[in-house]
Design a protein around this motif. Structure first.
Motif, PDB file in Angstrom:
ATOM      1  N   PRO A 169     -12.232 -15.962 -10.859  1.00 22.15           N
ATOM      2  CA  PRO A 169     -11.927 -14.523 -10.816  1.00 22.15           C
ATOM      3  C   PRO A 169     -10.500 -14.255 -11.281  1.00 22.15           C
ATOM      4  N   GLY A 170     -10.315 -13.213 -12.091  1.00 25.32           N
ATOM      5  CA  GLY A 170      -8.971 -12.830 -12.517  1.00 25.32           C
ATOM      6  C   GLY A 170      -8.211 -12.177 -11.371  1.00 25.32           C
ATOM      7  N   ASN A 171      -6.906 -12.133 -11.502  1.00 22.21           N
ATOM      8  CA  ASN A 171      -6.044 -11.533 -10.485  1.00 22.21           C
ATOM      9  C   ASN A 171      -6.003 -10.013 -10.691  1.00 22.21           C
ATOM     10  N   THR A 172      -6.559  -9.281  -9.730  1.00 17.68           N
ATOM     11  CA  THR A 172      -6.640  -7.817  -9.870  1.00 17.68           C
ATOM     12  C   THR A 172      -5.552  -7.086  -9.086  1.00 17.68           C
ATOM     13  N   THR A 173      -4.554  -7.838  -8.614  1.00 18.31           N
ATOM     14  CA  THR A 173      -3.431  -7.196  -7.913  1.00 18.31           C
ATOM     15  C   THR A 173      -2.458  -6.657  -8.956  1.00 18.31           C
ATOM     16  N   ASN A 174      -2.775  -5.521  -9.514  1.00 15.00           N
ATOM     17  CA  ASN A 174      -1.935  -4.915 -10.550  1.00 15.00           C
ATOM     18  C   ASN A 174      -2.248  -3.420 -10.633  1.00 15.00           C
ATOM     19  N   LEU A 175      -1.567  -2.751 -11.522  1.00 16.37           N
ATOM     20  CA  LEU A 175      -1.692  -1.299 -11.653  1.00 16.37           C
ATOM     21  C   LEU A 175      -3.135  -0.850 -11.873  1.00 16.37           C
ATOM     22  N   ILE A 176      -3.858  -1.588 -12.716  1.00 17.54           N
ATOM     23  CA  ILE A 176      -5.220  -1.157 -13.070  1.00 17.54           C
ATOM     24  C   ILE A 176      -6.271  -1.740 -12.130  1.00 17.54           C
ATOM     25  N   LYS A 177      -5.835  -2.538 -11.172  1.00 15.59           N
ATOM     26  CA  LYS A 177      -6.747  -3.178 -10.215  1.00 15.59           C
ATOM     27  C   LYS A 177      -7.892  -3.893 -10.951  1.00 15.59           C
ATOM     28  N   ALA A 178      -7.541  -4.525 -12.041  1.00 18.18           N
ATOM     29  CA  ALA A 178      -8.556  -5.182 -12.862  1.00 18.18           C
ATOM     30  C   ALA A 178      -7.918  -6.328 -13.629  1.00 18.18           C
ATOM     31  N   ALA A 179      -8.759  -7.233 -14.092  1.00 21.42           N
ATOM     32  CA  ALA A 179      -8.267  -8.366 -14.878  1.00 21.42           C
ATOM     33  C   ALA A 179      -9.249  -8.658 -15.996  1.00 21.42           C
ATOM     34  N   VAL A 180      -8.688  -9.003 -17.143  1.00 17.38           N
ATOM     35  CA  VAL A 180      -9.495  -9.434 -18.285  1.00 17.38           C
ATOM     36  C   VAL A 180      -9.117 -10.879 -18.562  1.00 17.38           C
ATOM     37  N   LEU A 207     -14.534  -9.667 -17.109  1.00 16.19           N
ATOM     38  CA  LEU A 207     -13.844  -8.531 -16.497  1.00 16.19           C
ATOM     39  C   LEU A 207     -14.033  -8.594 -14.992  1.00 16.19           C
ATOM     40  N   ASP A 208     -12.934  -8.524 -14.274  1.00 18.37           N
ATOM     41  CA  ASP A 208     -12.970  -8.379 -12.820  1.00 18.37           C
ATOM     42  C   ASP A 208     -12.397  -7.016 -12.476  1.00 18.37           C
ATOM     43  N   LEU A 209     -13.172  -6.241 -11.735  1.00 17.69           N
ATOM     44  CA  LEU A 209     -12.722  -4.909 -11.325  1.00 17.69           C
ATOM     45  C   LEU A 209     -12.753  -4.847  -9.811  1.00 17.69           C
ATOM     46  N   ALA A 210     -11.574  -4.734  -9.202  1.00 27.50           N
ATOM     47  CA  ALA A 210     -11.500  -4.557  -7.748  1.00 27.50           C
ATOM     48  C   ALA A 210     -11.923  -3.119  -7.437  1.00 27.50           C
ATOM     49  N   PRO A 211     -12.138  -2.790  -6.163  1.00 27.81           N
ATOM     50  CA  PRO A 211     -12.427  -1.390  -5.833  1.00 27.81           C
ATOM     51  C   PRO A 211     -11.344  -0.478  -6.427  1.00 27.81           C
ATOM     52  N   GLY A 212     -11.773   0.573  -7.121  1.00 20.92           N
ATOM     53  CA  GLY A 212     -10.817   1.475  -7.783  1.00 20.92           C
ATOM     54  C   GLY A 212     -10.296   0.940  -9.110  1.00 20.92           C
ATOM     55  N   GLY A 213     -10.798  -0.212  -9.529  1.00 19.02           N
ATOM     56  CA  GLY A 213     -10.272  -0.843 -10.751  1.00 19.02           C
ATOM     57  C   GLY A 213     -10.773  -0.164 -12.012  1.00 19.02           C
ATOM     58  N   VAL A 214      -9.969  -0.259 -13.069  1.00 16.67           N
ATOM     59  CA  VAL A 214     -10.301   0.387 -14.337  1.00 16.67           C
ATOM     60  C   VAL A 214      -9.713  -0.426 -15.498  1.00 16.67           C
ATOM     61  N   ILE A 215     -10.521  -0.575 -16.545  1.00 14.62           N
ATOM     62  CA  ILE A 215      -9.976  -1.055 -17.826  1.00 14.62           C
ATOM     63  C   ILE A 215      -9.717   0.222 -18.620  1.00 14.62           C
ATOM     64  N   PRO A 216      -8.438   0.630 -18.739  1.00 21.51           N
ATOM     65  CA  PRO A 216      -8.137   1.935 -19.349  1.00 21.51           C
ATOM     66  C   PRO A 216      -8.634   1.994 -20.794  1.00 21.51           C
TER      67      PRO A 216
END
Ligand SMILES: *[C@@H]1O[C@H](CO)[C@@H](O)[C@H](O)[C@H]1NC(C)=O
Length: 210
Positions: free
Chosen positions: A59-70, A91-100
């Motif tokens: 799993p990618g690290n989703t602790t970031n602004l977009i709450k997501a990792a590619v 693509l990993d999308l945490a709750p509220g995550g977005v790939i802008p």
């Protein structure tokens, strides 16, 4: 021409075309990259690991602004893809995550949802919008170059695998292109019709200056 002569001619043609075919061209990542890819590593230096990448199981690290990792399995991570016109990413999308909203200038994309639910869409050159909530097992295609996005539509994490029609599809995220660099605010305002406060706010959020 006799049947025998014809057969001999065909086998000569076949062996000639075989000799011209290259099984693979594993990227020499130390060398230059051109629009057609990297130069080939010598086959004597090629190993099975040039064709393997294990990173998509993590799993990618989703602790970031977009709450997501590619997590990409592009030619840089998987040199055996060089010249083959394909690649993958996770693509990993945490709750509220977005790939802008973003584009891959170099390739079309097809996505499959492995877990959760993702609202995905793209915008055509005619500015028509195509978007839908995708559930586990659903696939969606994003034609080359078009702006598109993925938003987590599940309460928990969502995961997708995407594949591309290029070993280096590229990635340009619109918000970072507009607000994550030193393009002067006055120019950003002129080309987006946003007001100064909004542009300054987004520059602060996305690491831009000016
Ligand atoms: C994930 O990223 C955050 C922010 O960069 C960092 O603080 C954290 O240690 C990372 N977590 C892992 C498991 O690497």
């Amino acid at each position: 021409m006799s049947i025998l002569q014809t057969l001999i001619l065909f086998s000569l043609l076949l062996s000639a075309s075989h000799a011209a075919v290259q099984d693979f061209c594993v990227a020499d990542l130390m060398g230059p990259q051109s629009p057609s890819g990297y130069l080939c590593k010598k086959e004597s230096a090629v190993t099975v690991n040039d064709f393997i990448f294990s990173g998509l199981g993590v799993p990618g690290n989703t602790t970031n602004l977009i709450k997501a990792a590619v997590t990409t399995a592009f030619v840089g991570q998987l040199p055996g893809l060089n010249g083959l016109g394909i690649s993958l990413a996770r693509l990993d999308l945490a709750p509220g995550g977005v790939i802008p909203i973003h584009t891959h200038p170099g390739g079309s994309e097809v996505l499959i949802v492995l877990q959760g639910s993702i609202c995905a869409g793209f915008i055509s050159s005619a500015n028509n919008v195509y978007f839908k909530n995708l559930n586990k097992g659903d696939s969606m295609v994003f034609p080359q170059g078009l702006l598109h996005f993925q938003v987590n539509a599940a309460k928990g994490p969502s995961i997708a695998i995407v594949s591309f029609s290029s070993p280096s599809p590229g990635l340009q995220i619109v918000d970072f292109a507009l607000f994550g660099n030193n393009l002067p605010s006055a120019l950003v305002e002129a080309i987006t019709f946003l007001d100064d406060a909004q542009v300054k706010k987004l520059k602060a959020l996305l690491g831009g200056t000016g």
